[in-house]
Design a protein around this motif. Structure first.
Motif, PDB file in Angstrom:
ATOM      1  N   LEU A 147      -5.196  -1.016  17.027  1.00  0.00           N
ATOM      2  CA  LEU A 147      -4.923   0.023  18.020  1.00  0.00           C
ATOM      3  C   LEU A 147      -5.636  -0.377  19.298  1.00  0.00           C
ATOM      4  O   LEU A 147      -6.854  -0.559  19.294  1.00  0.00           O
ATOM      5  CB  LEU A 147      -5.430   1.385  17.526  1.00  0.00           C
ATOM      6  N   HIS A 148      -4.862  -0.559  20.368  1.00  0.00           N
ATOM      7  CA  HIS A 148      -5.413  -1.073  21.621  1.00  0.00           C
ATOM      8  C   HIS A 148      -6.151  -2.396  21.395  1.00  0.00           C
ATOM      9  O   HIS A 148      -7.164  -2.675  22.039  1.00  0.00           O
ATOM     10  CB  HIS A 148      -6.357  -0.053  22.252  1.00  0.00           C
ATOM     11  N   GLY A 149      -5.651  -3.198  20.442  1.00  0.00           N
ATOM     12  CA  GLY A 149      -6.248  -4.490  20.167  1.00  0.00           C
ATOM     13  C   GLY A 149      -7.440  -4.461  19.236  1.00  0.00           C
ATOM     14  O   GLY A 149      -7.966  -5.515  18.865  1.00  0.00           O
ATOM     15  N   ARG A 150      -7.877  -3.278  18.826  1.00  0.00           N
ATOM     16  CA  ARG A 150      -9.024  -3.162  17.919  1.00  0.00           C
ATOM     17  C   ARG A 150      -8.538  -2.970  16.490  1.00  0.00           C
ATOM     18  O   ARG A 150      -7.619  -2.183  16.238  1.00  0.00           O
ATOM     19  CB  ARG A 150      -9.919  -1.989  18.339  1.00  0.00           C
ATOM     20  N   PRO A 151      -9.129  -3.665  15.531  1.00  0.00           N
ATOM     21  CA  PRO A 151      -8.664  -3.570  14.142  1.00  0.00           C
ATOM     22  C   PRO A 151      -8.890  -2.183  13.541  1.00  0.00           C
ATOM     23  O   PRO A 151      -9.873  -1.509  13.841  1.00  0.00           O
ATOM     24  CB  PRO A 151      -9.496  -4.632  13.416  1.00  0.00           C
ATOM     25  N   VAL A 152      -7.950  -1.791  12.697  1.00  0.00           N
ATOM     26  CA  VAL A 152      -8.033  -0.524  11.973  1.00  0.00           C
ATOM     27  C   VAL A 152      -7.971  -0.848  10.490  1.00  0.00           C
ATOM     28  O   VAL A 152      -7.006  -1.470  10.026  1.00  0.00           O
ATOM     29  CB  VAL A 152      -6.877   0.418  12.350  1.00  0.00           C
ATOM     30  N   ASN A 153      -8.979  -0.481   9.738  1.00  0.00           N
ATOM     31  CA  ASN A 153      -9.008  -0.749   8.306  1.00  0.00           C
ATOM     32  C   ASN A 153      -8.194   0.303   7.557  1.00  0.00           C
ATOM     33  O   ASN A 153      -8.403   1.502   7.729  1.00  0.00           O
ATOM     34  CB  ASN A 153     -10.451  -0.746   7.786  1.00  0.00           C
ATOM     35  N   CYS A 154      -7.269  -0.163   6.732  1.00  0.00           N
ATOM     36  CA  CYS A 154      -6.398   0.743   5.977  1.00  0.00           C
ATOM     37  C   CYS A 154      -6.416   0.373   4.497  1.00  0.00           C
ATOM     38  O   CYS A 154      -6.531  -0.807   4.140  1.00  0.00           O
ATOM     39  CB  CYS A 154      -4.957   0.660   6.477  1.00  0.00           C
ATOM     40  N   THR A 155      -6.266   1.375   3.649  1.00  0.00           N
ATOM     41  CA  THR A 155      -6.068   1.118   2.228  1.00  0.00           C
ATOM     42  C   THR A 155      -4.650   0.597   2.025  1.00  0.00           C
ATOM     43  O   THR A 155      -3.795   0.741   2.914  1.00  0.00           O
ATOM     44  CB  THR A 155      -6.259   2.401   1.409  1.00  0.00           C
ATOM     45  N   PRO A 156      -4.358  -0.009   0.865  1.00  0.00           N
ATOM     46  CA  PRO A 156      -2.991  -0.494   0.627  1.00  0.00           C
ATOM     47  C   PRO A 156      -1.929   0.593   0.785  1.00  0.00           C
ATOM     48  O   PRO A 156      -0.869   0.359   1.375  1.00  0.00           O
ATOM     49  CB  PRO A 156      -3.055  -1.021  -0.812  1.00  0.00           C
ATOM     50  N   GLY A 157      -2.221   1.792   0.265  1.00  0.00           N
ATOM     51  CA  GLY A 157      -1.263   2.888   0.387  1.00  0.00           C
ATOM     52  C   GLY A 157      -1.066   3.307   1.828  1.00  0.00           C
ATOM     53  O   GLY A 157       0.063   3.546   2.279  1.00  0.00           O
ATOM     54  N   GLU A 158      -2.143   3.405   2.581  1.00  0.00           N
ATOM     55  CA  GLU A 158      -2.045   3.759   3.998  1.00  0.00           C
ATOM     56  C   GLU A 158      -1.265   2.698   4.769  1.00  0.00           C
ATOM     57  O   GLU A 158      -0.456   3.028   5.646  1.00  0.00           O
ATOM     58  CB  GLU A 158      -3.452   3.906   4.594  1.00  0.00           C
ATOM     59  N   PHE A 159      -1.505   1.433   4.421  1.00  0.00           N
ATOM     60  CA  PHE A 159      -0.822   0.347   5.128  1.00  0.00           C
ATOM     61  C   PHE A 159       0.681   0.395   4.861  1.00  0.00           C
ATOM     62  O   PHE A 159       1.486   0.226   5.785  1.00  0.00           O
ATOM     63  CB  PHE A 159      -1.384  -1.009   4.708  1.00  0.00           C
ATOM     64  N   ARG A 160       1.087   0.612   3.606  1.00  0.00           N
ATOM     65  CA  ARG A 160       2.516   0.681   3.294  1.00  0.00           C
ATOM     66  C   ARG A 160       3.178   1.846   4.019  1.00  0.00           C
ATOM     67  O   ARG A 160       4.287   1.725   4.549  1.00  0.00           O
ATOM     68  CB  ARG A 160       2.712   0.798   1.781  1.00  0.00           C
ATOM     69  N   LEU A 161       2.500   2.975   4.053  1.00  0.00           N
ATOM     70  CA  LEU A 161       3.065   4.141   4.728  1.00  0.00           C
ATOM     71  C   LEU A 161       3.195   3.878   6.227  1.00  0.00           C
ATOM     72  O   LEU A 161       4.240   4.152   6.836  1.00  0.00           O
ATOM     73  CB  LEU A 161       2.185   5.361   4.466  1.00  0.00           C
ATOM     74  N   LEU A 162       2.147   3.343   6.822  1.00  0.00           N
ATOM     75  CA  LEU A 162       2.167   3.089   8.257  1.00  0.00           C
ATOM     76  C   LEU A 162       3.195   2.009   8.611  1.00  0.00           C
ATOM     77  O   LEU A 162       3.869   2.101   9.650  1.00  0.00           O
ATOM     78  CB  LEU A 162       0.773   2.668   8.726  1.00  0.00           C
ATOM     79  N   SER A 163       3.351   1.005   7.767  1.00  0.00           N
ATOM     80  CA  SER A 163       4.352  -0.040   8.002  1.00  0.00           C
ATOM     81  C   SER A 163       5.759   0.549   8.000  1.00  0.00           C
ATOM     82  O   SER A 163       6.608   0.170   8.821  1.00  0.00           O
ATOM     83  CB  SER A 163       4.255  -1.133   6.936  1.00  0.00           C
ATOM     84  N   THR A 164       5.998   1.451   7.084  1.00  0.00           N
ATOM     85  CA  THR A 164       7.312   2.103   7.011  1.00  0.00           C
ATOM     86  C   THR A 164       7.601   2.897   8.275  1.00  0.00           C
ATOM     87  O   THR A 164       8.677   2.801   8.865  1.00  0.00           O
ATOM     88  CB  THR A 164       7.378   3.039   5.790  1.00  0.00           C
ATOM     89  N   LEU A 178       8.822   8.684   2.161  1.00  0.00           N
ATOM     90  CA  LEU A 178       7.531   8.015   2.305  1.00  0.00           C
ATOM     91  C   LEU A 178       6.860   7.825   0.951  1.00  0.00           C
ATOM     92  O   LEU A 178       6.204   6.814   0.706  1.00  0.00           O
ATOM     93  CB  LEU A 178       6.628   8.813   3.245  1.00  0.00           C
ATOM     94  N   LEU A 179       7.042   8.802   0.068  1.00  0.00           N
ATOM     95  CA  LEU A 179       6.463   8.689  -1.269  1.00  0.00           C
ATOM     96  C   LEU A 179       7.035   7.479  -1.995  1.00  0.00           C
ATOM     97  O   LEU A 179       6.313   6.741  -2.682  1.00  0.00           O
ATOM     98  CB  LEU A 179       6.742   9.967  -2.065  1.00  0.00           C
ATOM     99  N   HIS A 180       8.336   7.244  -1.823  1.00  0.00           N
ATOM    100  CA  HIS A 180       8.978   6.096  -2.468  1.00  0.00           C
ATOM    101  C   HIS A 180       8.373   4.784  -1.978  1.00  0.00           C
ATOM    102  O   HIS A 180       8.235   3.820  -2.747  1.00  0.00           O
ATOM    103  CB  HIS A 180      10.477   6.122  -2.172  1.00  0.00           C
ATOM    104  N   CYS A 181       7.977   4.733  -0.713  1.00  0.00           N
ATOM    105  CA  CYS A 181       7.423   3.508  -0.129  1.00  0.00           C
ATOM    106  C   CYS A 181       6.011   3.208  -0.604  1.00  0.00           C
ATOM    107  O   CYS A 181       5.595   2.053  -0.624  1.00  0.00           O
ATOM    108  CB  CYS A 181       7.418   3.610   1.397  1.00  0.00           C
ATOM    109  N   ILE A 182       5.263   4.252  -0.963  1.00  0.00           N
ATOM    110  CA  ILE A 182       3.863   4.033  -1.310  1.00  0.00           C
ATOM    111  C   ILE A 182       3.582   4.121  -2.800  1.00  0.00           C
ATOM    112  O   ILE A 182       2.460   3.893  -3.246  1.00  0.00           O
ATOM    113  CB  ILE A 182       2.947   5.045  -0.582  1.00  0.00           C
ATOM    114  N   THR A 183       4.615   4.436  -3.583  1.00  0.00           N
ATOM    115  CA  THR A 183       4.405   4.631  -5.017  1.00  0.00           C
ATOM    116  C   THR A 183       4.060   3.327  -5.700  1.00  0.00           C
ATOM    117  O   THR A 183       4.740   2.309  -5.528  1.00  0.00           O
ATOM    118  CB  THR A 183       5.656   5.238  -5.674  1.00  0.00           C
ATOM    119  N   ASP A 184       2.988   3.354  -6.479  1.00  0.00           N
ATOM    120  CA  ASP A 184       2.626   2.228  -7.350  1.00  0.00           C
ATOM    121  C   ASP A 184       3.252   2.471  -8.709  1.00  0.00           C
ATOM    122  O   ASP A 184       3.101   3.548  -9.288  1.00  0.00           O
ATOM    123  CB  ASP A 184       1.100   2.121  -7.510  1.00  0.00           C
ATOM    124  N   HIS A 185       3.969   1.488  -9.202  1.00  0.00           N
ATOM    125  CA  HIS A 185       4.611   1.645 -10.503  1.00  0.00           C
ATOM    126  C   HIS A 185       3.558   1.901 -11.587  1.00  0.00           C
ATOM    127  O   HIS A 185       2.542   1.235 -11.658  1.00  0.00           O
ATOM    128  CB  HIS A 185       5.426   0.401 -10.850  1.00  0.00           C
TER     129      HIS A 185
END
Length: 232
Positions: A147-164, A178-185
């Motif tokens: 964000l504005h060139g500064r790194p933002v640490n995300c959990t895997p679930g947060e990253f998948r949601l934000l990527s979507t 969104l639930l479908h995108c972050i669901t772990d089998h």
């Protein structure tokens, strides 16, 4: 597929014939008629491919091949009047990529060179895909958010949601999508998990989490990632 080819051949007529065929095929060509000149040229201006005669005056092709292989991996096609199996194996053993015995057909030589060039050229790295929404950037391949060139640490679930969300800025996604995108089998999750990820992401990327500028709620539907327009 144009390339720079160095031809090391002491027979001037043969060297000229090879040069003409290669130029006709679209390549740039330099010719050397003795071993020391060929080695010097190969080191100072490394070619995309070296056509190397076995018997060169001053320094033979076998020694040139050994020295080049000690420092680099340019394709080498060896030319020789020797045709025994032992000679072939010796040439390949010291690092030649291919081997043609004299006399040879120039068109076949050019075809062999094309093949070696195709094998040696690595595919260009695909341009990295970056997902952007205003000052927010998501790099899926590197699993990074900034964000504005500064790194933002995300959990895997947060990253998948934000990527979507970042793949389609301003598009509204339902919680179910969104639930479908972050669901772990194998792991039971509910739509409340989406809400918790949104809440945590707002704490990480919003100046004021209670008045979000990027991660916006669309009441009765779900969420969207805005490019930076504040809700009224």
């Amino acid at each position: 597929m144009s390339a720079y080819v160095l031809v090391a051949e002491d027979d001037e007529k043969q060297a000229e014939l090879i040069r003409r065929y290669l130029v006709h095929d679209g390549h740039a060509v330099t010719v050397a008629h003795d071993g020391p000149t060929a080695l010097k040229e190969a080191i100072q201006r490394p070619p995309d491919l070296l056509v190397l005669d076995w018997m060169l005056p001053g320094l033979d092709g076998m020694e040139i091949c050994r020295r080049i292989r000690a420092t680099g991996d340019m394709p080498i096609l060896m030319l020789t009047a020797r045709s025994t199996e032992d000679d072939l194996l010796l040439g390949l053993d010291i690092g030649a990529d291919d081997y043609m015995t004299k006399p040879y057909r120039p068109r076949e030589l050019v075809a062999r060179i094309r093949t070696l060039l195709r094998r040696s050229r690595r595919p260009e790295r695909a341009e990295e895909v970056l997902l952007k929404a205003g000052p927010l950037t998501v790099a899926p391949d590197r699993h990074e958010v900034s964000l504005h060139g500064r790194p933002v640490n995300c959990t895997p679930g947060e990253f998948r949601l934000l990527s979507t969300l970042a793949a389609a800025p301003d598009r509204v996604f339902t919680r179910a999508q969104l639930l479908h995108c972050i669901t772990d089998h194998g792991r039971a999750v509910t739509e409340r998990t989406v809400d918790m990820h949104i809440l945590n992401l707002r704490k990480k990327i919003e100046t004021s989490p209670h008045r979000p500028e990027f991660l916006l709620t669309v009441h009765g539907v779900g969420y969207k990632l805005s490019r930076g327009r504040r809700e009224v």
